[in-house]
Scaffold this active site. Structure first.
Site, PDB file in Angstrom:
ATOM      1  N   HIS A  13     -55.124  18.364 -41.835  1.00 42.00           N
ATOM      2  CA  HIS A  13     -53.770  18.928 -41.730  1.00 42.00           C
ATOM      3  C   HIS A  13     -52.834  18.427 -42.831  1.00 42.00           C
ATOM      4  O   HIS A  13     -51.739  18.972 -42.992  1.00 42.00           O
ATOM      5  CB  HIS A  13     -53.146  18.593 -40.375  1.00 42.00           C
ATOM      6  CG  HIS A  13     -53.820  19.256 -39.215  1.00 42.00           C
ATOM      7  ND1 HIS A  13     -54.109  20.603 -39.191  1.00 42.00           N
ATOM      8  CD2 HIS A  13     -54.271  18.755 -38.024  1.00 42.00           C
ATOM      9  CE1 HIS A  13     -54.711  20.903 -38.043  1.00 42.00           C
ATOM     10  NE2 HIS A  13     -54.820  19.802 -37.327  1.00 42.00           N
ATOM     11  N   ASP A  67     -63.229  22.198 -36.719  1.00 41.97           N
ATOM     12  CA  ASP A  67     -62.236  21.614 -35.822  1.00 41.97           C
ATOM     13  C   ASP A  67     -61.510  22.744 -35.105  1.00 41.97           C
ATOM     14  O   ASP A  67     -61.326  23.835 -35.659  1.00 41.97           O
ATOM     15  CB  ASP A  67     -61.250  20.784 -36.644  1.00 41.97           C
ATOM     16  CG  ASP A  67     -60.318  19.945 -35.786  1.00 41.97           C
ATOM     17  OD1 ASP A  67     -60.563  18.738 -35.653  1.00 41.97           O
ATOM     18  OD2 ASP A  67     -59.329  20.505 -35.252  1.00 41.97           O
ATOM     19  N   HIS A 113     -58.459  23.112 -34.479  1.00 37.36           N
ATOM     20  CA  HIS A 113     -57.189  23.428 -35.121  1.00 37.36           C
ATOM     21  C   HIS A 113     -57.456  23.844 -36.569  1.00 37.36           C
ATOM     22  O   HIS A 113     -58.252  23.217 -37.263  1.00 37.36           O
ATOM     23  CB  HIS A 113     -56.260  22.205 -35.101  1.00 37.36           C
ATOM     24  CG  HIS A 113     -56.000  21.676 -33.720  1.00 37.36           C
ATOM     25  ND1 HIS A 113     -56.734  20.637 -33.178  1.00 37.36           N
ATOM     26  CD2 HIS A 113     -55.107  22.048 -32.773  1.00 37.36           C
ATOM     27  CE1 HIS A 113     -56.299  20.389 -31.959  1.00 37.36           C
ATOM     28  NE2 HIS A 113     -55.318  21.232 -31.681  1.00 37.36           N
ATOM     29  N   ASP A 116     -62.970  18.924 -31.065  1.00 35.29           N
ATOM     30  CA  ASP A 116     -62.006  19.316 -30.045  1.00 35.29           C
ATOM     31  C   ASP A 116     -62.192  20.757 -29.591  1.00 35.29           C
ATOM     32  O   ASP A 116     -61.402  21.258 -28.789  1.00 35.29           O
ATOM     33  CB  ASP A 116     -60.568  19.087 -30.535  1.00 35.29           C
ATOM     34  CG  ASP A 116     -60.386  19.320 -32.012  1.00 35.29           C
ATOM     35  OD1 ASP A 116     -61.296  19.869 -32.647  1.00 35.29           O
ATOM     36  OD2 ASP A 116     -59.328  18.942 -32.545  1.00 35.29           O
TER      37      ASP A 116
END
Length: 416
Positions: free
Chosen positions: A206, A254, A256, A346
């Protein structure tokens, strides 16, 4: 005959005086270079657990998770699962940057600011090498900000989600260094399996050019990709590997979307980026599967909550591999020279921060398909990102490396 021996058919003129029989005997000789079973090289360090501002990183994982989802117990769970497994692993300690060395950061950054261009071939000094590599992705002003926030202002947070502590910048640079070292290692001709896993914190995908966010400080995988492209062959910085990297694939699974990685590589046509992620979900990016960036090197696969392997994820994953293999709609040359994986866990059904429905065995299948598709000559480095169910993340990491090893072992056997 065992693959550990080489056989020659040798002419033989009668074993006895009475016999003039001309025949052949098989002479087995030990191979001078016996083939090793494929292994995964794992980079780790106790220092990666020092990025934590809430006291001791102790063994009480549940309490740590109640304080903040991205806690040191995640690494402990991963390492325990790997050490308890029967996987063929080679453990490497990540090279250390000491607290005292961090006092050199301002001087290095000042020199970097004065230079017109980054050095083409950075030296072996880990601190300088990681800072210069990080500057391929992040603005120097951001690196200055991180240093000042941690070492001068003693800030506790970068934003509402992303904490800081006195060790954060040092540990983040060590994580970058471990990724760079893992890439250099799997590119070595003598690294038979060309598989590595970097068990590091903080995560990175990120972190954008100008700022950290979403638990991330430095964009580990993007930095590794751009540094691999910058290396123009055998150098001190890349460990003397022989093949020039002309194209890199980055797979981000991931849950996200890897907005920071995408931000770093969207202008670099030599990098193909593919992200599979839940949407809508933080950071609310990657929602348009038809948007491929100015260089047509990006592919996003947004998936609704409830998606599992059999109801949409497997199909999206196959399309992601297609993009990495030959670009958008098959427009590019086939294959890549290096694969980097932002390995977040996740998307597991049990993860507390998201709503996809993957199981541990799905990660094994994903790794098998990846290694099988790109072949035995393409190095693959998995770098830990998210994954916040500490009772499940270890099993999923073991499954990933098991699938990768299974596919690589089959490829090696075919080469014998």
């Amino acid at each position: 005959m065992s693959h550990r021996t080489l056989a020659w058919l040798t002419p033989c003129w009668g074993a006895t005086r009475r016999s003039s029989f001309r025949g052949w005997i098989c002479c087995a000789r030990p191979s001078p270079h016996p083939r090793r079973e494929p292994t995964v090289t794992v980079w780790r360090s106790d220092a990666f657990r020092l990025h934590w501002p809430y006291g001791d990183d102790g063994d009480d994982v549940d309490d740590l998770g109640a304080v903040h989802a991205e806690h040191p117990g995640r690494l402990r769970a991963v390492e325990q699962a790997l050490r308890s497994s029967s996987l063929r692993l080679e453990w490497r300690e990540a090279r250390a940057i000491s607290t005292e060395e961090m006092a050199r950061v301002p001087a290095i950054l000042e020199v970097m600011e004065q230079e017109q261009e980054q050095d083409e071939q950075p030296g072996d000094d880990l601190l300088e090498h990681t800072l210069r590599s990080a500057a391929l992705v992040h603005y120097t002003d951001y690196l200055w900000d991180l240093y000042k926030l941690v070492h001068q202002r003693h800030a506790g947070r970068l934003d509402a989600d992303t904490y800081l502590c006195p060790q954060s910048f040092r540990v983040a640079l060590m994580a970058v260094g471990a990724v760079l070292d893992a890439i250099a290692a799997v590119r070595q001709p003598q690294h038979g399996s060309k598989l590595a896993f970097v068990a590091c914190r903080p995560p990175g995908h990120h972190a954008t050019r100008a700022s950290g966010m979403g638990f991330c400080l430095l964009s580990n995988v993007a930095i590794g990709a751009l540094q691999a492209l910058r290396a123009a062959g055998p150098t001190a910085g890349d460990g003397g590997s022989g093949k020039h990297v002309e194209r890199v694939g980055i797979l981000d699974f991931d849950v996200h979307q890897g907005n920071g990685t995408e931000n770093a590589v969207r202008g670099e046509p030599r990098v193909r980026f593919a992200s599979l992620h839940e949407w809508p979900l933080y950071p609310m990016t990657g929602d348009d599967p038809q948007e491929h960036g100015p260089k047509r090197n990006l592919a996003n696969f947004p998936l609704p909550a409830g998606t599992g392997w059999k109801n949409g994820y497997a199909e999206a994953y196959a399309r992601a591999l297609d993009h990495l293999w030959h670009g958008v709609n098959g427009e590019g040359a086939p294959g890549v020279d290096l694969l980097l994986v932002s390995a977040g866990y996740d998307a597991l059904a049990s993860d507390p921060l998201a709503h996809l429905e993957l199981r541990a065995e799905d990660y094994a299948e994903m790794a098998r398909l990846l290694v099988k598709r790109f072949g035995p000559e393409v190095p693959v480095v998995f770098c830990l990102e998210g994954g916040y169910d500490v009772n499940a993340i270890g099993e999923a990491v073991v499954a990933t490396l098991s699938g990768a090893l299974e596919a690589r072992t089959a490829q090696v056997k075919l080469q014998v």
